[in-house]
Write a protein that holds these residues in place. Structure first.
Motif, mmCIF file in Angstrom:
data_model
loop_
_atom_site.group_PDB
_atom_site.id
_atom_site.type_symbol
_atom_site.label_atom_id
_atom_site.label_comp_id
_atom_site.label_asym_id
_atom_site.label_seq_id
_atom_site.Cartn_x
_atom_site.Cartn_y
_atom_site.Cartn_z
ATOM 1 N N VAL A 289 53.310 35.398 19.496
ATOM 2 C CA VAL A 289 51.911 35.764 18.937
ATOM 3 C C VAL A 289 51.294 36.531 19.902
ATOM 4 O O VAL A 289 50.993 35.876 20.782
ATOM 5 N N ILE A 290 50.247 37.399 19.329
ATOM 6 C CA ILE A 290 49.646 38.114 20.264
ATOM 7 C C ILE A 290 47.874 36.829 19.390
ATOM 8 O O ILE A 290 47.501 36.815 18.878
ATOM 9 N N PRO A 291 47.155 37.446 20.980
ATOM 10 C CA PRO A 291 45.696 36.644 20.805
ATOM 11 C C PRO A 291 45.182 37.375 19.469
ATOM 12 O O PRO A 291 45.142 38.457 19.313
ATOM 13 N N GLU A 292 44.062 36.606 19.463
ATOM 14 C CA GLU A 292 43.509 36.991 18.065
ATOM 15 C C GLU A 292 42.659 38.220 18.855
ATOM 16 O O GLU A 292 41.909 39.919 18.202
ATOM 17 N N ALA A 293 41.949 38.811 19.781
ATOM 18 C CA ALA A 293 41.349 39.832 20.397
ATOM 19 C C ALA A 293 41.686 39.652 22.491
ATOM 20 O O ALA A 293 42.257 38.959 23.061
ATOM 21 N N VAL A 294 41.393 40.943 23.004
ATOM 22 C CA VAL A 294 41.881 41.077 24.693
ATOM 23 C C VAL A 294 40.615 41.597 24.775
ATOM 24 O O VAL A 294 39.999 42.949 24.564
ATOM 25 N N THR A 295 39.527 40.501 25.497
ATOM 26 C CA THR A 295 38.765 40.857 25.661
ATOM 27 C C THR A 295 38.666 41.388 27.535
ATOM 28 O O THR A 295 37.759 42.291 28.013
ATOM 29 N N VAL A 296 38.921 41.410 27.826
ATOM 30 C CA VAL A 296 39.279 42.169 29.981
ATOM 31 C C VAL A 296 41.024 42.672 29.655
ATOM 32 O O VAL A 296 41.925 42.205 29.878
ATOM 33 N N GLN A 321 48.162 34.191 15.226
ATOM 34 C CA GLN A 321 48.445 33.192 14.701
ATOM 35 C C GLN A 321 47.689 33.128 13.164
ATOM 36 O O GLN A 321 48.682 32.681 12.099
ATOM 37 N N SER A 322 46.187 33.685 13.071
ATOM 38 C CA SER A 322 46.152 33.636 11.503
ATOM 39 C C SER A 322 47.030 34.765 10.850
ATOM 40 O O SER A 322 46.415 34.336 9.482
ATOM 41 N N GLU A 323 47.161 35.807 11.341
ATOM 42 C CA GLU A 323 47.715 36.529 10.205
ATOM 43 C C GLU A 323 48.889 35.243 9.819
ATOM 44 O O GLU A 323 50.000 35.668 8.526
ATOM 45 N N TYR A 324 50.004 35.085 10.820
ATOM 46 C CA TYR A 324 51.138 34.857 10.309
ATOM 47 C C TYR A 324 50.745 33.579 9.254
ATOM 48 O O TYR A 324 51.407 33.426 8.261
ATOM 49 N N GLU A 325 49.300 32.781 9.558
ATOM 50 C CA GLU A 325 49.012 31.711 8.193
ATOM 51 C C GLU A 325 49.025 31.661 7.345
ATOM 52 O O GLU A 325 49.429 31.874 6.237
ATOM 53 N N ALA A 326 48.591 32.906 7.356
ATOM 54 C CA ALA A 326 48.149 34.546 6.235
ATOM 55 C C ALA A 326 49.584 34.518 4.671
ATOM 56 O O ALA A 326 48.868 33.948 4.299
ATOM 57 N N LEU A 327 50.588 34.565 6.022
ATOM 58 C CA LEU A 327 52.060 35.140 5.391
ATOM 59 C C LEU A 327 52.645 33.819 4.997
ATOM 60 O O LEU A 327 53.027 33.758 3.497
ATOM 61 N N LEU A 328 52.539 33.049 5.478
ATOM 62 C CA LEU A 328 52.839 31.254 5.373
ATOM 63 C C LEU A 328 52.376 30.704 3.454
ATOM 64 O O LEU A 328 53.063 30.646 2.793
ATOM 65 N N ASP A 329 51.022 31.061 4.045
ATOM 66 C CA ASP A 329 50.425 30.797 2.745
ATOM 67 C C ASP A 329 50.902 30.868 1.391
ATOM 68 O O ASP A 329 50.538 30.538 0.495
ATOM 69 N N ALA A 330 50.715 32.175 1.106
ATOM 70 C CA ALA A 330 50.943 33.380 0.343
ATOM 71 C C ALA A 330 52.675 32.954 0.299
ATOM 72 O O ALA A 330 52.894 33.591 -1.072
ATOM 73 N N ALA A 331 53.441 31.983 0.481
ATOM 74 C CA ALA A 331 55.413 31.961 0.753
ATOM 75 C C ALA A 331 55.402 30.675 0.229
ATOM 76 O O ALA A 331 55.962 30.253 -0.155
ATOM 77 N N HIS A 332 53.828 29.881 0.130
ATOM 78 C CA HIS A 332 53.917 28.354 0.217
ATOM 79 C C HIS A 332 54.429 28.216 0.776
ATOM 80 O O HIS A 332 55.894 26.151 0.381
ATOM 81 N N LEU A 333 54.171 28.284 2.343
ATOM 82 C CA LEU A 333 54.799 27.114 3.149
ATOM 83 C C LEU A 333 53.185 27.547 3.704
ATOM 84 O O LEU A 333 52.563 28.219 3.898
ATOM 85 N N ARG A 334 53.586 26.416 4.866
ATOM 86 C CA ARG A 334 52.301 26.056 5.853
ATOM 87 C C ARG A 334 52.667 25.869 6.754
ATOM 88 O O ARG A 334 53.155 25.052 7.778
ATOM 89 N N LEU A 335 51.607 25.857 8.382
ATOM 90 C CA LEU A 335 52.168 26.034 9.751
ATOM 91 C C LEU A 335 51.601 25.238 10.035
ATOM 92 O O LEU A 335 51.257 24.059 9.481
ATOM 93 N N SER A 336 52.912 25.052 10.662
ATOM 94 C CA SER A 336 52.571 22.845 10.894
ATOM 95 C C SER A 336 52.694 23.083 12.460
ATOM 96 O O SER A 336 51.508 22.082 13.442
ATOM 97 N N SER A 337 52.970 23.850 13.509
ATOM 98 C CA SER A 337 52.598 23.894 14.547
ATOM 99 C C SER A 337 53.292 25.269 15.309
ATOM 100 O O SER A 337 54.352 25.913 14.763
ATOM 101 N N VAL A 338 52.609 25.462 16.232
ATOM 102 C CA VAL A 338 52.768 27.400 17.319
ATOM 103 C C VAL A 338 52.871 26.320 18.650
ATOM 104 O O VAL A 338 52.424 25.458 19.535
ATOM 105 N N GLN A 339 54.098 27.126 19.671
ATOM 106 C CA GLN A 339 54.111 26.625 20.897
ATOM 107 C C GLN A 339 54.825 28.026 21.372
ATOM 108 O O GLN A 339 55.774 28.465 21.012
ATOM 109 N N GLN A 340 54.507 27.946 22.604
ATOM 110 C CA GLN A 340 55.184 29.317 23.643
ATOM 111 C C GLN A 340 56.617 28.608 24.605
ATOM 112 O O GLN A 340 56.850 27.279 24.466
ATOM 113 N N VAL A 341 58.009 29.413 24.246
ATOM 114 C CA VAL A 341 59.151 28.826 24.864
ATOM 115 C C VAL A 341 59.028 29.472 26.394
ATOM 116 O O VAL A 341 58.296 31.339 26.616
ATOM 117 N N PRO A 342 58.851 29.249 27.621
ATOM 118 C CA PRO A 342 59.156 29.334 28.920
ATOM 119 C C PRO A 342 60.775 30.148 28.500
ATOM 120 O O PRO A 342 61.182 30.439 28.369
#
Length: 358
Positions: A289-296, A321-342
Motif C-alpha cells: 500500500v503506497i502512501p498518498e504522497a511522497v513529501t521528502v 489505501q484510498s484507491e483500494y477502498e474505491a475498488l472495494l466499494d465498486a465491488a460491494h465490499l467494505r475495507l475493514s482494516s489495514v495492517q503492515q506485515v513485518p
C-alpha cells in the motif's frame, strides 16, 4: 509488529548526505542488473557454493576469458555479492548466497525473473508508457505478458517459482499476524504452486484450503502441497478468476494479484469474489500500500519501481489505501482494516467484508 507510517500518510525521510553518489547510483543502476544476469548465465552463485574459488578455476569451468572474469568477480565484490580473500580467491557473501539455486531463503528464481529480458526490455519503452498510459510489452513481444508466459513455459515456471519463493516467508508472517483460526476454508486466488497457502495451513491445524489459478499456474501445486504435508487438507483447482471463483471458502486471499490489473478488471475480479463470499466471510488482499504522497526524498523506492514495472508490462498498478477502498466499494465490499506485515516484502493485509446487497 514494528511501527510504520499509516498507509495514507506521506513519506518523510532524511535527505542522503552525498547527492553525487545518489546520481551515480541512479544512472548506473542498469549495470548491476546486467552483472547479476551474467553471473547467472555463467552459473557463478552455484559454482561458489562450496567455498572460495580462484578466477582461474572458475574461468576453466565456465569457459570464460580469465582476465575478464576476474574483472567481473571483483566488481561483484564491490557490490557486496562476492568477497575477495587475501590470496585472491572469491567467496560469496551472505547476500550473494541468496542467489544460489538452493539454500535457506534463496532468491534465485526472483532474481532470475527480474533480469530476464521479459522484464527489462519493456523498461526501454518507459517514456512511451508515460506519454500514452499504455504498456509497451505487446509492441515489443507481439503479445501481452500472460500470452507470452503461455508460449514460454520456462518463463512461466520461473515466474511461479519466484512467486513461490516470495510467498513462503509472507505466508508464515500472515499466519502470525492474522487470526486464521476463525475460518474453515481458505481459497488462495492466483495461488500458483500453493506456497503461500501451505505456510498458512502448516501454521493453522484444522484449516482447509483451495489453491485456484490457471492450468499452468497449478501445474506443480499438487506436488508442492504433498511436499509441504498439507495435501490432505488442500486441493488445487484450475480456472479463470476474471470469469468466476470457486465457492466453498469463508476467507478468500489475493496475494500479488489485484495489482496486476487495471481498475476495471481488478473490480471485476473482486466482484467475482463478492459473488461467492458468504455474509460472514472475509477477503484478504496481500500487497503493498503506497502512501498518498511522497513529501521528502528518498522514500523506499521498491513499491514505486514495481508500480512503473506494472505500467510498462501490464495494465496494473500499486495503489494507495484510498484507491483500494474505491475498488472495494465498486465491488460491494467494505475495507475493514489495514495492517503492515513485518518482513522484506513490504506488504500489507487489506481486509474487507461483504456489503449486504438488496
Amino acid at each position: 509488529m514494528s511501527e510504520s507510517p499509516a498507509p495514507g500518510a506521506a513519506v518523510s525521510r532524511p535527505e542522503q548526505s552525498d547527492p553525487v553518489s545518489v546520481v551515480f547510483r541512479l544512472v548506473w543502476g542498469y549495470t548491476t542488473s546486467a552483472i547479476t544476469h551474467t553471473a547467472f548465465e555463467l552459473g557463478l552463485p552455484d559454482l561458489l557454493e562450496s567455498g572460495p574459488r580462484s578466477a582461474d578455476d572458475l574461468a576453466e569451468e565456465t569457459g570464460a576469458h580469465r582476465p575478464s572474469l576476474h574483472r567481473l568477480l571483483r566488481t561483484m565484490a564491490a557490490l557486496g555479492i562476492t568477497q575477495e580473500t587475501e590470496n585472491g580467491d572469491f567467496v560469496l557473501t551472505e547476500a550473494g548466497a541468496l542467489l544460489q539455486s538452493k539454500g535457506p531463503g534463496s532468491m534465485d528464481a526472483m532474481a532470475r525473473l527480474f533480469v530476464h529480458e521479459s522484464m527489462w526490455r519493456p523498461w526501454q519503452g518507459l517514456t512511451q508508457s508515460v506519454r500514452t498510459g499504455e504498456p509497451v510489452f505487446e509492441s515489443q513481444f507481439g503479445m501481452d505478458y500472460w500470452a507470452y508466459m503461455k508460449q514460454h513455459p520456462e518463463v512461466s515456471r520461473l515466474f511461479n517459482a519466484a512467486m513461490g519463493d516470495a510467498s513462503q516467508a509472507v505466508g508464515t508472517a500472515v499466519a502470525a499476524a492474522y487470526d486464521l483460526t476463525r475460518f474453515q476454508t481458505v481459497v488462495d486466488v492466483g495461488g500458483g504452486n500453493g506456497t503461500l497457502l501451505s505456510a498458512m495451513l502448516q501454521a493453522t491445524p484444522g484449516l482447509r484450503g483451495i489453491v485456484f489459478d490457471s492450468a499452468s499456474g497449478v501445474a506443480q501445486t499438487k506436488d508442492h502441497l504433498a511436499a509441504a504435508g498439507v495435501s490432505d487438507r488442500c486441493e488445487a483447482r484450475a480456472g479463470n478468476f476474471l470469469e468466476a471463483l470457486p465457492e466453498g471458502g469463508d476467507l478468500y486471499v489475493f496475494k500479488s494479484v489485484i495489482h496486476d490489473w487495471d481498475d476495471e478488471r481488478a473490480t471485476a475480479i473482486l466482484r467475482n469474489c463478492r459473488q461467492v463470499l458468504p455474509d460472514e466471510g472475509r477477503l484478504l488482499i496481500v500487497e503493498p500500500v503506497i502512501p498518498e504522497a511522497v513529501t521528502v526524498s528518498p522514500a523506499d523506492p521498491f513499491p514505486y519501481l514495481n508500480d512503473l514495472n506494472m505500467m510498462v508490462s501490464l495494465r496494473g498498478k500499486e495503489r494507495t489505501q484510498s484507491e483500494y477502498e474505491a475498488l472495494l466499494d465498486a465491488a460491494h465490499l467494505r475495507l475493514s482494516s489495514v495492517q503492515q506485515v513485518p518482513g522484506p516484502e513490504r506488504v500489507f493485509l487489506i481486509e474487507a467484508v461483504p456489503v449486504p446487497q438488496s
